[in-house]
Write a protein that holds these residues in place. Structure first.
Motif, PDB file in Angstrom:
ATOM      1  N   ASN A 124    -116.422  30.274  68.098  1.00 54.43           N
ATOM      2  CA  ASN A 124    -115.382  29.566  68.838  1.00 54.43           C
ATOM      3  C   ASN A 124    -115.728  28.082  68.883  1.00 54.43           C
ATOM      4  OD1 ASN A 124    -113.233  28.932  70.467  1.00 54.43           O
ATOM      5  ND2 ASN A 124    -114.191  29.662  72.355  1.00 54.43           N
ATOM      6  N   ARG A 125    -114.953  27.259  68.210  1.00 54.76           N
ATOM      7  CA  ARG A 125    -115.287  25.850  68.075  1.00 54.76           C
ATOM      8  C   ARG A 125    -114.025  25.052  67.808  1.00 54.76           C
ATOM      9  NH1 ARG A 125    -114.991  24.994  62.648  1.00 54.76           N
ATOM     10  NH2 ARG A 125    -114.711  26.942  61.515  1.00 54.76           N
ATOM     11  N   VAL A 126    -114.168  23.748  67.829  1.00 53.49           N
ATOM     12  CA  VAL A 126    -113.053  22.854  67.507  1.00 53.49           C
ATOM     13  C   VAL A 126    -112.805  22.887  66.003  1.00 53.49           C
ATOM     14  CG1 VAL A 126    -112.330  20.445  67.456  1.00 53.49           C
ATOM     15  CG2 VAL A 126    -113.485  21.356  69.477  1.00 53.49           C
ATOM     16  N   MET A 127    -111.536  22.999  65.597  1.00 61.95           N
ATOM     17  CA  MET A 127    -111.158  22.986  64.189  1.00 61.95           C
ATOM     18  C   MET A 127    -110.129  21.888  63.959  1.00 61.95           C
ATOM     19  SD  MET A 127    -110.836  27.098  63.476  1.00 61.95           S
ATOM     20  CE  MET A 127    -110.451  26.907  61.737  1.00 61.95           C
ATOM     21  N   GLY A 128    -110.232  21.239  62.813  1.00 56.66           N
ATOM     22  CA  GLY A 128    -109.317  20.160  62.476  1.00 56.66           C
ATOM     23  C   GLY A 128    -108.162  20.616  61.607  1.00 56.66           C
ATOM     24  N   PRO A 129    -107.224  19.712  61.323  1.00 55.45           N
ATOM     25  CA  PRO A 129    -106.021  20.080  60.568  1.00 55.45           C
ATOM     26  C   PRO A 129    -106.299  20.494  59.131  1.00 55.45           C
ATOM     27  CG  PRO A 129    -106.111  17.705  60.955  1.00 55.45           C
ATOM     28  CD  PRO A 129    -107.185  18.310  61.787  1.00 55.45           C
ATOM     29  N   ASN A 130    -107.297  19.900  58.480  1.00 58.52           N
ATOM     30  CA  ASN A 130    -107.604  20.311  57.110  1.00 58.52           C
ATOM     31  C   ASN A 130    -108.096  21.746  57.065  1.00 58.52           C
ATOM     32  OD1 ASN A 130    -106.890  17.897  55.912  1.00 58.52           O
ATOM     33  ND2 ASN A 130    -108.961  17.083  55.849  1.00 58.52           N
ATOM     34  N   GLU A 131    -109.036  22.070  57.963  1.00 55.23           N
ATOM     35  CA  GLU A 131    -109.605  23.417  57.970  1.00 55.23           C
ATOM     36  C   GLU A 131    -108.544  24.465  58.281  1.00 55.23           C
ATOM     37  OE1 GLU A 131    -113.446  25.848  59.772  1.00 55.23           O
ATOM     38  OE2 GLU A 131    -112.851  23.938  60.665  1.00 55.23           O
ATOM     39  N   ILE A 132    -107.717  24.207  59.282  1.00 53.88           N
ATOM     40  CA  ILE A 132    -106.645  25.151  59.604  1.00 53.88           C
ATOM     41  C   ILE A 132    -105.638  25.221  58.457  1.00 53.88           C
ATOM     42  CG2 ILE A 132    -104.691  25.555  61.156  1.00 53.88           C
ATOM     43  CD1 ILE A 132    -106.405  24.633  63.442  1.00 53.88           C
ATOM     44  N   GLY A 133    -105.447  24.102  57.762  1.00 49.78           N
ATOM     45  CA  GLY A 133    -104.558  24.098  56.602  1.00 49.78           C
ATOM     46  C   GLY A 133    -105.019  25.037  55.503  1.00 49.78           C
TER      47      GLY A 133
END
Length: 240
Positions: A124-133
């Protein structure tokens, strides 16, 4: 949401809205992140520290804190920078399987370039838009199938887990063979010496050949893809 997590989310998702911070013009967030990535690529994620990044850049550690709050926030930006823009699979012909195979090839290449990524992209961590993309891109491969939404997501999570588990650094220490498919020296010798205790493992290892030259990644992917194909076909048969 914890304050530091909220700050990291704002940094990842609202970079175009971030107010300019007072810092030396030569230093910026992208430069810090890319320097950190170079350190992790060359010496492993264990070698990364704010002090090391600052030293490699020729700045003081305090200079970095004008751009990132700490190592956790730096790591979040590193991950999103390292994975890069997610692949677009709409131009890959031939249905879901060629699309997901191309996605797998690109993901594997990215993780091979940055072998620390599989170990830091869990939990459980912070994810950015590239990774979620990247997740969205993988799910898009199944868009035209009869799989339900939860099944498409589960298939993608299974795919990520398998590639992570068979990535050489992540798999190290979990099996008695090397990434070249040969049995690791000391452990292999002990297994052979105690063959009466481990008869099936000995017989299997004697017939390894080149089947484990990638920690079983290709074999596992074939099984995963065949299983998904079987589910799609069963659904189609039921519809008919």
């Amino acid at each position: 949401m914890a304050t530091d997590e909220g700050a990291a989310l704002g940094l990842l998702w609202n970079q175009d809205k971030q107010p300019a911070r007072r810092a030396r013009p030569a230093l910026n967030l992208e430069l810090i992140a890319r320097t950190a990535i170079e350190i992790a690529d060359a010496d492993g994620i264990e070698a990364l520290s704010m002090q090391r990044v600052a030293g490699d850049l020729g700045f003081t550690k305090m200079s970095l804190y004008r751009h990132v709050a700490g190592k956790a926030e730096l790591m979040a930006v590193m991950i999103d920078t390292a994975v890069g823009e997610p692949p677009v699979l709409s131009g890959v012909p031939g249905g879901w399987r060629p699309k997901i195979q191309e996605f797998t090839r690109l993901l594997t290449a990215t993780w091979d370039r940055h072998p620390w990524l599989p170990t830091v992209t869990t939990g459980n961590r912070v994810m950015g838009p590239n990774e979620i993309g990247w997740i969205d891109s993988a799910i898009s491969a199944f868009a035209d199938t009869n799989l339900m939404g939860g099944e498409r997501m589960a298939a993608v999570f299974l795919l990520f887990a398998h590639i992570r588990n068979t990535q050489s650094t992540a798999a190290a220490g979990t099996q008695p063979w090397t990434t070249e498919g040969s049995v690791a020296g000391t452990i292999g010798d002990l297994i052979v010496e105690h063959s009466a205790r481990f008869p099936e493992l000995n017989r299997a290892m004697a017939d390894v050949g080149d089947r484990l030259d990638d920690n079983g990644r290709r074999f596992g992917l074939d099984c995963i893809f065949d299983g998904i194909a079987g589910l799609i076909e069963r659904r189609s048969s039921d519809d008919r």
